[in-house]
Design a protein around this motif. Structure first.
Motif: not given
Ligand SMILES: [Zn+2]
Ligand SMILES: [Zn+2]
Length: 258
Positions: A44-46, A88-89, A114-119, A121-136
């Motif tokens: 996932n870490s390209s 293994f990620s 280690h990754h969500c939203y394509g990068s 964690f937390p993935g996308a820049k400025n993502i809301e904390e609760s959203k990133a954690i839910d996805e994680y």
């Protein structure tokens, strides 16, 4: 008690700073008789997470070199037990690759997210904390439900990124129950500990909850990317674990109590 460090990176990982040999020497110096290398296997870490990775083909180490080096070191440093594993990620996202690595004679497979939203964690820049954690945690639950591995790494990894980190008890219970049901072991990751008051990953309240829900087995992992961190804070953490916890290690993917 005897200790085993079940989460160690080396220069076989893109972000590893110490060689396998340096890690063996350190383990002997500080009296840790069992160590397991768990270098990154990461499809996932390209992106930019570790700087040097440009394309997926160059992401992961050469497996035959990895086994060759472990076998060479086992002959030289035969006063310690050197186990061979991987971290293994996002295994559920790469079923073919995961099956391929699972068929290799690793002592231990550590699953991790280690990754969500394509990068990373937390993935996308400025993502809301609760959203990133839910996805994680959605990713973590899916990986536990669909893949066979021995332990889940650093369950509250988001703490490395968000100070006032929180996760609902419902999601955490779902994760812990799924782990207990499948006999996927809780990793107590000590990479977060710098001072006496610091807590491991996961924090003690989550370890307590794992025990309350019926979990007993744990492994300790320093997640050392450099040899000075090997076995980080193990003796102080062991003293703070619930006394029903059984600390162990894996050889040929079988759990042994220490
Ligand atoms: Zn990790
Ligand atoms: Zn790691």
């Amino acid at each position: 008690m005897r200790l085993a460090d079940m989460h160690i990176h080396t220069t076989f990982s893109p972000d590893g700073k110490s060689s396998m040999e340096e890690q063996c020497i350190k383990a002997i110096e500080i009296g840790i008789p069992i160590i397991c290398f768990t270098d990154h296997v990461d499809f996932n870490s390209s992106e930019i997470n570790v700087g040097r990775i440009i394309n997926k083909a160059s992401t992961n180490f050469d497996v035959s070199e990895y086994f060759y080096e472990v076998n060479r070191l086992r002959r030289i440093y035969n006063s310690i037990q050197i186990l061979i594993g991987i971290e293994f990620s996002e295994p559920h996202l790469f079923p073919t690759e995961f099956e391929d690595y699972s068929s290799m004679p690793f002592d231990y497979i550590l699953g991790s997210i280690h990754h969500c939203y394509g990068s990373v964690f937390p993935g996308a820049k400025n993502i809301e904390e609760s959203k990133a954690i839910d996805e994680y945690y959605n990713l973590m639950l899916k990986s536990i439900q669909t893949c066979e591995f021995q332990a889940m790494a650093h369950i509250d990894f988001p703490r490395r990124y968000f100070d006032n980190w929180n996760v609902s008890d419902t999601i955490m219970d779902e994760i812990l129950n799924a782990m207990i049901k499948k006999d996927i072991i809780l990793e107590v990751n000590t990479s977060s500990i710098m001072n006496a008051s610091d807590e491991p990953l996961p924090r003690y309240s989550i370890i307590d909850r794992y025990v309350q829900l019926g979990g007993r087995r744990v492994v300790l992992g320093s997640d050392a990317h450099i040899s000075v961190k090997l076995g980080n804070a193990f003796s102080s953490v062991v003293r703070k674990l619930p006394n029903t916890c059984v600390i162990g290690y894996f050889k040929n993917r079988v759990f042994y109590e220490l």
